[in-house]
Design an enzyme around this catalytic site. Structure first.
Site, PDB file in Angstrom:
ATOM      1  CG  HIS A 195      39.476  43.546  37.426  1.00 20.34           C
ATOM      2  ND1 HIS A 195      38.916  43.519  35.889  1.00 20.34           N
ATOM      3  CD2 HIS A 195      39.807  42.738  38.034  1.00 20.34           C
ATOM      4  CE1 HIS A 195      39.410  42.006  36.238  1.00 20.34           C
ATOM      5  NE2 HIS A 195      40.236  41.331  37.070  1.00 20.34           N
ATOM      6  CG  ASP A 213      36.338  38.751  43.873  1.00 16.14           C
ATOM      7  OD1 ASP A 213      36.787  39.201  42.872  1.00 16.14           O
ATOM      8  OD2 ASP A 213      35.611  37.781  43.591  1.00 16.14           O
ATOM      9  CB  ILE A 214      31.371  36.903  43.588  1.00 15.66           C
ATOM     10  CG1 ILE A 214      29.682  36.478  43.967  1.00 15.66           C
ATOM     11  CG2 ILE A 214      31.632  36.375  43.037  1.00 15.66           C
ATOM     12  CD1 ILE A 214      28.709  36.557  42.799  1.00 15.66           C
ATOM     13  CG  ASN A 226      45.056  38.581  37.905  1.00 12.76           C
ATOM     14  OD1 ASN A 226      46.485  39.291  38.026  1.00 12.76           O
ATOM     15  ND2 ASN A 226      44.017  38.219  38.683  1.00 12.76           N
ATOM     16  N   GLY A 249      46.391  36.417  34.037  1.00 11.19           N
ATOM     17  CA  GLY A 249      45.013  35.263  34.933  1.00 11.19           C
ATOM     18  C   GLY A 249      43.908  35.938  35.167  1.00 11.19           C
ATOM     19  CD  GLN A 250      41.567  40.838  32.318  1.00 11.99           C
ATOM     20  OE1 GLN A 250      42.659  41.040  31.080  1.00 11.99           O
ATOM     21  NE2 GLN A 250      40.499  41.964  32.068  1.00 11.99           N
ATOM     22  CG  HIS A 259      42.271  41.214  41.931  1.00 14.14           C
ATOM     23  ND1 HIS A 259      40.734  40.484  41.826  1.00 14.14           N
ATOM     24  CD2 HIS A 259      42.106  41.607  40.691  1.00 14.14           C
ATOM     25  CE1 HIS A 259      40.549  39.731  41.133  1.00 14.14           C
ATOM     26  NE2 HIS A 259      41.524  40.401  40.303  1.00 14.14           N
TER      27      HIS A 259
HETATM   28  P1  AMP Z   1      40.282  38.408  37.659  1.00 13.81           P
HETATM   29  O1  AMP Z   1      39.994  36.708  37.430  1.00 13.81           O
HETATM   30  O2  AMP Z   1      41.732  39.094  38.081  1.00 13.81           O
HETATM   31  O3  AMP Z   1      40.028  38.687  35.345  1.00 13.81           O
HETATM   32  O4  AMP Z   1      39.669  39.001  38.169  1.00 13.81           O
HETATM   33  C1  AMP Z   1      37.776  38.531  38.429  1.00 13.81           C
HETATM   34  C2  AMP Z   1      37.436  38.740  39.455  1.00 13.81           C
HETATM   35  O5  AMP Z   1      35.736  38.719  39.490  1.00 13.81           O
HETATM   36  C3  AMP Z   1      37.506  37.849  40.297  1.00 13.81           C
HETATM   37  O6  AMP Z   1      37.824  37.627  41.557  1.00 13.81           O
HETATM   38  C4  AMP Z   1      35.910  36.760  40.433  1.00 13.81           C
HETATM   39  O7  AMP Z   1      35.591  36.096  41.233  1.00 13.81           O
HETATM   40  C5  AMP Z   1      35.548  37.962  40.648  1.00 13.81           C
HETATM   41  N1  AMP Z   1      33.749  38.043  40.436  1.00 13.81           N
HETATM   42  C6  AMP Z   1      33.875  37.326  39.145  1.00 13.81           C
HETATM   43  N2  AMP Z   1      31.604  37.854  38.822  1.00 13.81           N
HETATM   44  C7  AMP Z   1      31.772  38.259  40.271  1.00 13.81           C
HETATM   45  C8  AMP Z   1      30.126  39.592  40.430  1.00 13.81           C
HETATM   46  N3  AMP Z   1      29.062  39.003  40.076  1.00 13.81           N
HETATM   47  N4  AMP Z   1      30.300  39.860  41.584  1.00 13.81           N
HETATM   48  C9  AMP Z   1      31.813  40.244  42.071  1.00 13.81           C
HETATM   49  N5  AMP Z   1      32.690  39.804  41.428  1.00 13.81           N
HETATM   50  C10 AMP Z   1      32.488  39.023  40.326  1.00 13.81           C
END
Ligand code: AMP
Ligand code: ZN
Length: 113
Positions: A99, A30-31, A86, A92-93, A101
């Site tokens: 995906h 995760d970024i 999520n 919270g998506q 986590h």
């Molecule tokens: P969610 O909020 O459950 O939809 O999770 C989306 C996740 O994607 C968040 O934890 C972000 O930090 C992560 N995210 C967004 N953009 C990127 C990216 N380019 N590379 C890796 N993770 C990312």
């Protein structure tokens, strides 16, 4: 899905820190990590969210969860870890591609915020 961030990551059009890849599944860091280990595990095929999963996705989900267990082992999370999916706005998506986590490396609390 042309405009989907995680489809682009799955197709390597956008860089990510990949930890596992096969023909159906990708795992990457995760970024914006919320724990010492924070990995996202996705199906390469586009699925909006867990709300759209059906029994036919059983083999794919089995593969995803075996990848998650292997990554938890690789990350030495033997004291415990958490998997979160999520779903939708109230869930919270923020990215509309299914995906999971994988979070670990610190104490988790319940209930989540
Ligand atoms: P969610 O909020 O459950 O939809 O999770 C989306 C996740 O994607 C968040 O934890 C972000 O930090 C992560 N995210 C967004 N953009 C990127 C990216 N380019 N590379 C890796 N993770 C990312
Ligand atoms: Zn997608």
């Amino acid at each position: 899905m042309a405009d989907c961030l995680f489809c682009k990551i799955a197709n390597h059009e956008i860089d990510s820190l990949v930890l596992y890849e096969d023909d159906e599944v990708l795992a990457f860091r995760d970024i914006d990590p919320k724990a010492p280990t924070h990995i996202l595990v996705i199906p390469k095929k586009h699925v909006d969210s867990a709300a759209l999963l059906s029994e036919a996705d059983g083999p794919l989900l089995g593969r995803i969860f075996s990848v998650i267990a292997k990554l938890a082992e690789d990350e030495k999370l033997e004291k415990g870890w958490r998997v979160v999916a999520n779903v939708g706005e109230e869930g919270g998506q923020t990215v509309g591609h299914l995906h999971f986590h994988l979070l670990g490396g610190r104490q988790m609390y319940w209930p989540p915020g």
